[in-house]
Design a protein around this motif. Structure first.
Motif, PDB file in Angstrom:
ATOM      1  N   LYS A 167      88.554  65.772  -8.781  1.00 24.09           N
ATOM      2  CA  LYS A 167      88.629  64.784  -9.855  1.00 24.09           C
ATOM      3  C   LYS A 167      87.848  63.518  -9.480  1.00 24.09           C
ATOM      4  CE  LYS A 167      92.537  62.623 -10.608  1.00 24.09           C
ATOM      5  NZ  LYS A 167      93.989  62.517 -10.886  1.00 24.09           N
ATOM      6  N   MET A 168      88.051  63.094  -8.249  1.00 24.13           N
ATOM      7  CA  MET A 168      87.359  61.896  -7.784  1.00 24.13           C
ATOM      8  C   MET A 168      85.851  62.011  -7.995  1.00 24.13           C
ATOM      9  SD  MET A 168      86.874  60.770  -3.839  1.00 24.13           S
ATOM     10  CE  MET A 168      88.481  60.082  -3.564  1.00 24.13           C
ATOM     11  N   ALA A 169      85.304  63.124  -7.556  1.00 22.62           N
ATOM     12  CA  ALA A 169      83.861  63.322  -7.671  1.00 22.62           C
ATOM     13  C   ALA A 169      83.451  63.451  -9.133  1.00 22.62           C
ATOM     14  CB  ALA A 169      83.444  64.562  -6.883  1.00 22.62           C
ATOM     15  N   TYR A 170      84.250  64.182  -9.861  1.00 21.37           N
ATOM     16  CA  TYR A 170      83.948  64.396 -11.279  1.00 21.37           C
ATOM     17  C   TYR A 170      83.871  63.073 -12.037  1.00 21.37           C
ATOM     18  CZ  TYR A 170      84.642  65.908 -16.120  1.00 21.37           C
ATOM     19  OH  TYR A 170      84.516  66.099 -17.469  1.00 21.37           O
ATOM     20  N   GLU A 171      84.883  62.261 -11.841  1.00 24.30           N
ATOM     21  CA  GLU A 171      84.931  60.988 -12.551  1.00 24.30           C
ATOM     22  C   GLU A 171      83.768  60.072 -12.168  1.00 24.30           C
ATOM     23  OE1 GLU A 171      88.740  59.487 -11.544  1.00 24.30           O
ATOM     24  OE2 GLU A 171      89.794  60.592 -13.129  1.00 24.30           O
ATOM     25  N   MET A 172      83.513  60.032 -10.889  1.00 26.25           N
ATOM     26  CA  MET A 172      82.454  59.138 -10.422  1.00 26.25           C
ATOM     27  C   MET A 172      81.101  59.569 -10.985  1.00 26.25           C
ATOM     28  SD  MET A 172      82.313  56.997  -7.262  1.00 26.25           S
ATOM     29  CE  MET A 172      81.322  55.544  -7.451  1.00 26.25           C
ATOM     30  N   ASN A 174      80.527  61.275 -13.656  1.00 28.49           N
ATOM     31  CA  ASN A 174      80.490  60.971 -15.095  1.00 28.49           C
ATOM     32  C   ASN A 174      80.090  59.527 -15.336  1.00 28.49           C
ATOM     33  OD1 ASN A 174      80.943  63.286 -16.514  1.00 28.49           O
ATOM     34  ND2 ASN A 174      83.184  63.112 -16.455  1.00 28.49           N
ATOM     35  N   GLU A 175      80.683  58.639 -14.580  1.00 25.87           N
ATOM     36  CA  GLU A 175      80.325  57.232 -14.720  1.00 25.87           C
ATOM     37  C   GLU A 175      78.853  56.997 -14.417  1.00 25.87           C
ATOM     38  OE1 GLU A 175      82.832  54.549 -12.523  1.00 25.87           O
ATOM     39  OE2 GLU A 175      84.642  55.635 -13.155  1.00 25.87           O
ATOM     40  N   LEU A 176      78.374  57.704 -13.409  1.00 20.62           N
ATOM     41  CA  LEU A 176      76.965  57.538 -13.046  1.00 20.62           C
ATOM     42  C   LEU A 176      76.065  58.002 -14.186  1.00 20.62           C
ATOM     43  CD1 LEU A 176      77.084  58.721  -9.323  1.00 20.62           C
ATOM     44  CD2 LEU A 176      76.838  56.384 -10.187  1.00 20.62           C
ATOM     45  N   PHE A 177      76.421  59.142 -14.757  1.00 17.80           N
ATOM     46  CA  PHE A 177      75.637  59.627 -15.896  1.00 17.80           C
ATOM     47  C   PHE A 177      75.627  58.590 -17.013  1.00 17.80           C
ATOM     48  CE2 PHE A 177      75.611  63.961 -14.172  1.00 17.80           C
ATOM     49  CZ  PHE A 177      74.343  64.357 -14.576  1.00 17.80           C
ATOM     50  N   ASP A 178      76.795  57.974 -17.232  1.00 20.35           N
ATOM     51  CA  ASP A 178      76.866  56.952 -18.272  1.00 20.35           C
ATOM     52  C   ASP A 178      75.907  55.803 -17.994  1.00 20.35           C
ATOM     53  OD1 ASP A 178      78.738  58.452 -19.507  1.00 20.35           O
ATOM     54  OD2 ASP A 178      80.469  57.236 -18.909  1.00 20.35           O
ATOM     55  N   LYS A 179      75.700  55.528 -16.721  1.00 22.91           N
ATOM     56  CA  LYS A 179      74.770  54.455 -16.357  1.00 22.91           C
ATOM     57  C   LYS A 179      73.330  54.932 -16.280  1.00 22.91           C
ATOM     58  CE  LYS A 179      78.120  52.021 -13.403  1.00 22.91           C
ATOM     59  NZ  LYS A 179      78.469  51.771 -11.990  1.00 22.91           N
ATOM     60  N   GLY A 180      73.147  56.199 -16.604  1.00 21.07           N
ATOM     61  CA  GLY A 180      71.787  56.724 -16.597  1.00 21.07           C
ATOM     62  C   GLY A 180      71.327  57.231 -15.235  1.00 21.07           C
ATOM     63  N   ILE A 181      72.277  57.378 -14.330  1.00 19.85           N
ATOM     64  CA  ILE A 181      71.916  57.883 -13.006  1.00 19.85           C
ATOM     65  C   ILE A 181      72.210  59.372 -12.937  1.00 19.85           C
ATOM     66  CG2 ILE A 181      72.477  57.761 -10.549  1.00 19.85           C
ATOM     67  CD1 ILE A 181      73.291  54.820 -11.070  1.00 19.85           C
ATOM     68  N   ASN A 182      71.204  60.152 -12.633  1.00 18.78           N
ATOM     69  CA  ASN A 182      71.458  61.591 -12.566  1.00 18.78           C
ATOM     70  C   ASN A 182      70.827  62.257 -11.350  1.00 18.78           C
ATOM     71  OD1 ASN A 182      68.795  61.559 -13.244  1.00 18.78           O
ATOM     72  ND2 ASN A 182      69.108  62.236 -15.361  1.00 18.78           N
ATOM     73  N   ASP A 183      70.185  61.447 -10.528  1.00 21.18           N
ATOM     74  CA  ASP A 183      69.636  61.995  -9.287  1.00 21.18           C
ATOM     75  C   ASP A 183      70.647  61.723  -8.172  1.00 21.18           C
ATOM     76  OD1 ASP A 183      68.209  62.888  -7.168  1.00 21.18           O
ATOM     77  OD2 ASP A 183      66.759  61.220  -7.173  1.00 21.18           O
ATOM     78  N   ILE A 184      71.494  62.707  -7.941  1.00 24.43           N
ATOM     79  CA  ILE A 184      72.663  62.513  -7.083  1.00 24.43           C
ATOM     80  C   ILE A 184      72.703  63.546  -5.963  1.00 24.43           C
ATOM     81  CG2 ILE A 184      75.197  62.560  -7.053  1.00 24.43           C
ATOM     82  CD1 ILE A 184      75.019  61.705 -10.055  1.00 24.43           C
ATOM     83  N   GLU A 204      79.653  69.437  -9.762  1.00 27.05           N
ATOM     84  CA  GLU A 204      79.043  70.493 -10.578  1.00 27.05           C
ATOM     85  C   GLU A 204      79.624  70.494 -11.991  1.00 27.05           C
ATOM     86  OE1 GLU A 204      79.704  73.953  -8.198  1.00 27.05           O
ATOM     87  OE2 GLU A 204      77.798  73.752  -7.124  1.00 27.05           O
ATOM     88  N   ARG A 205      80.909  70.273 -12.065  1.00 26.83           N
ATOM     89  CA  ARG A 205      81.549  70.263 -13.380  1.00 26.83           C
ATOM     90  C   ARG A 205      80.984  69.121 -14.233  1.00 26.83           C
ATOM     91  NH1 ARG A 205      86.883  68.530 -15.359  1.00 26.83           N
ATOM     92  NH2 ARG A 205      87.488  67.817 -13.278  1.00 26.83           N
ATOM     93  N   ALA A 206      80.821  67.957 -13.597  1.00 26.68           N
ATOM     94  CA  ALA A 206      80.277  66.814 -14.343  1.00 26.68           C
ATOM     95  C   ALA A 206      78.841  67.100 -14.797  1.00 26.68           C
ATOM     96  CB  ALA A 206      80.326  65.561 -13.469  1.00 26.68           C
ATOM     97  N   PHE A 207      78.068  67.664 -13.884  1.00 27.95           N
ATOM     98  CA  PHE A 207      76.691  68.023 -14.265  1.00 27.95           C
ATOM     99  C   PHE A 207      76.704  69.013 -15.434  1.00 27.95           C
ATOM    100  CE2 PHE A 207      73.091  66.653 -11.516  1.00 27.95           C
ATOM    101  CZ  PHE A 207      73.783  65.743 -10.715  1.00 27.95           C
ATOM    102  N   HIS A 208      77.555  69.978 -15.298  1.00 27.61           N
ATOM    103  CA  HIS A 208      77.630  71.012 -16.324  1.00 27.61           C
ATOM    104  C   HIS A 208      78.016  70.405 -17.670  1.00 27.61           C
ATOM    105  CE1 HIS A 208      79.372  74.545 -18.440  1.00 27.61           C
ATOM    106  NE2 HIS A 208      78.354  75.154 -17.862  1.00 27.61           N
ATOM    107  N   ASP A 209      78.956  69.470 -17.644  1.00 28.29           N
ATOM    108  CA  ASP A 209      79.359  68.797 -18.883  1.00 28.29           C
ATOM    109  C   ASP A 209      78.179  68.071 -19.530  1.00 28.29           C
ATOM    110  OD1 ASP A 209      81.865  69.668 -18.409  1.00 28.29           O
ATOM    111  OD2 ASP A 209      82.800  67.697 -18.161  1.00 28.29           O
ATOM    112  N   HIS A 210      77.240  67.671 -18.699  1.00 31.48           N
ATOM    113  CA  HIS A 210      76.066  66.983 -19.241  1.00 31.48           C
ATOM    114  C   HIS A 210      74.886  67.931 -19.416  1.00 31.48           C
ATOM    115  CE1 HIS A 210      78.477  63.530 -18.029  1.00 31.48           C
ATOM    116  NE2 HIS A 210      77.743  62.810 -18.859  1.00 31.48           N
ATOM    117  N   GLY A 211      75.200  69.196 -19.416  1.00 26.46           N
ATOM    118  CA  GLY A 211      74.181  70.187 -19.728  1.00 26.46           C
ATOM    119  C   GLY A 211      73.104  70.351 -18.673  1.00 26.46           C
TER     120      GLY A 211
END
Lengths: 335, 335
Positions: A167-172, A174-184, A204-211
């Motif tokens: 959950k910790m990783a997932y949430e974090m 997600n927040e990064l994606f919201d800020k436009g950060i996707n190179d993680i 991976e789950r967060a990435f997957h949620d963002h397609g």
DNA sequence: TTGTACGCGTTATCAA
DNA sequence: TTGATAACGCGTACAA
């Protein structure tokens, strides 16, 4: 010097050993004046009950085993502190077992746990297989696993005290994606593989949620030196990711040092987080952002859970799984 | 599930329990075919001898206690590794005791050691008073103290594995004087007071030899943060010494960071040494000069000495005191 | 309220 | 070579 036994005390106080035993164990059927006499005798002779004989008579050793890998315990000081403090409160002795690749395989540790007839066991993650847990289970030894969430397993009736790293990783992320950060990137920590697995799956789950798909799971040797050397070489031809997750202090510092020396600015060119917090993260410039993982509590809660299981397993039958919270501590390596 | 006992095995193999016991203990009077039968029964039933019952019968638990302060064990990982590895080789179990100011006083630890009937004890320095050692001595519990040199004491027959910090400090300061450096500080480490005492006395001896007096024994709070804050404030109005001895990583790093941030150059304006080596000293810029203290060996040698004392105290009567060497590792904070 | 006697699971001594 | 049996030190039914 012969050790004083209950017989010696009985003779001294001119009672039977049964009476002495009653006094020791706070039975309330003993008359006050004889209790006095016995206690004086105990005092005078300096009698201490033999825990071994008590263990044999009661089939209970008031001892619990703690198992952790040799490499881990330098990092798990606080968990150990929590465990020890609570064990002390409940008057449990601690048998300490370490496992390492060569000299002490888990197999031997289990063997010695069984022979010692300890009342319960606390296992650190990444230390055992399901098969090994089953062996302990066969011998009906109460068990709690501390660290990360135990996967669904056929081994049931096991206590589990954990932080939800998934959950910790997932949430974090997600927040990064919201800020436009996707190179993680996520840097593997070989000392905490089950936790790594959970963080990876959260990411991976967060990435997957963002397609999209997570690809930067970085794995190399485990020491600071080799990490540092690897990264120094790496940054000669590669840019750092926008955001890097590390697990331990030395990994974070390796990233920080090599990255800065390669001319990149932190946090401007690369943000950095270290999951496990400790004082070393405040010794770097800038200080490294981290999480507040309740390590001491993980130990304390685990031991308390175990003692409850030992006293009355029924009372905790339905809630042997305890999740502890975490919080993000932003410092100088994130923005 | 009832635990399998020696009786069950005896019945299964159709022999008496005495014979089973002989097989377990490798007696060579058992006929080969009965030995076979017994071993098969053991295998079949999954019998494991009960160490508690063995302990009672033999007055020997094959368990040794390790006592260290709660705050120390994060730093003494390597010593602990050495202890555990050797204990494993000799098949000793480890009872682990921690002491701290509040919750677990040394008194309680001693009590539990006595009750547990462990075969021997390993004590870390700075953890006990002479009185407390005498109590253990009264109960004839073999004991080795690991860390620094034990002072002359009425408590005799105690093992001691140590590094001579007095000599180390003395030699180093002498060399410094030869180079014309005489403005020297020693930063106190409250976690290792007996070692501090020895270093201090070594430095004082060197100063005395040069007809002067050592005055810069610096003592302040023990955490990194408070050290750092103290020093930051200090360097606003004071220059650093020409040479600073620290004991632990965090103290060294506090000096390094605060000193550099105050505008002083290391090692040009101030040289710095940290006695205990670890990886964090290689993460700073410049890397911090240190000593190679054989920590793992201190643990391993201690445990080996203890096992010898347990097996045959006579054989080691005259050499229970073992000095281990050290060497200087110059890095970037000295010249 | 107190004492007697047995059991906990081993090892060791003595006979057989 | 094997088997009874007494320790080891304690807790606890049961009896007194």
């Amino acid at each position: 010097m012969k050790r004083i036994t209950i017989y010696d005390v009985a003779k001294e106080a001119d009672v039977s050993l049964a009476t002495v035993s009653r006094v020791i164990n706070d039975s309330n059927v003993v008359r006050e004046d004889t209790k006095q006499r016995v206690q004086e005798a105990i005092e005078k002779l300096g009698y201490k009950p033999n825990a071994i004989a008590q263990g044999l008579a009661l089939s209970k050793t008031t001892t619990v085993s703690i198992v952790m890998s040799e490499k881990l315990f330098a990092y798990n000081g606080k968990i150990l502190n929590g465990l020890m403090d609570v064990a002390k409160i409940y008057n449990y002795n601690i048998m300490f077992h370490t496992t390492s690749q060569g000299i002490s395989k888990m197999q031997d540790v289990i063997e010695s746990i069984i022979k010692s007839h300890v009342d319960g066991v606390i296992l650190f993650n990444d230390n055992f297989s399901e098969d090994e847990m089953e062996v302990l289970q066969e011998y009906q030894i109460p068990m709690v696993v501390v660290g990360s969430l135990l996967p669904e397993t056929k081994v049931n009736n096991v206590g589990n005290v954990y932080v939800d790293f998934e959950k910790m990783a997932y949430e974090m992320v997600n927040e990064l994606f919201d800020k436009g950060i996707n190179d993680i990137s996520l840097v593997e920590d070989k000392l905490n593989l089950s936790m790594m697995e959970q963080m990876r799956s959260g990411i991976e789950r967060a990435f997957h949620d963002h397609g999209t798909e997570f690809k930067k799971y970085i794995s190399y040797d485990e020491t600071y030196k080799s990490s540092y050397n690897f990264l120094t070489e790496y940054f000669k031809t590669n840019k750092p990711s926008q955001f890097v997750f590390t697990f331990r202090d030395s990994q974070a510092i390796a990233v920080l040092n090599s990255c800065q020396e390669a001319g990149y600015k932190i946090p401007d060119d690369c943000q950095l987080v270290c999951v496990l917090n400790n004082k070393y993260l405040s010794m770097t410039r800038p200080n490294i952002s981290t999480f507040n993982i309740p390590e001491y509590d993980m130990g304390a809660v685990s031991m308390r859970l175990l003692t409850k299981m030992l006293v009355d397993d029924e009372s905790v039958r339905e809630n042997k799984s305890i999740e502890l919270g975490y919080s993000f501590i932003p410092k100088g390596t994130t923005k």
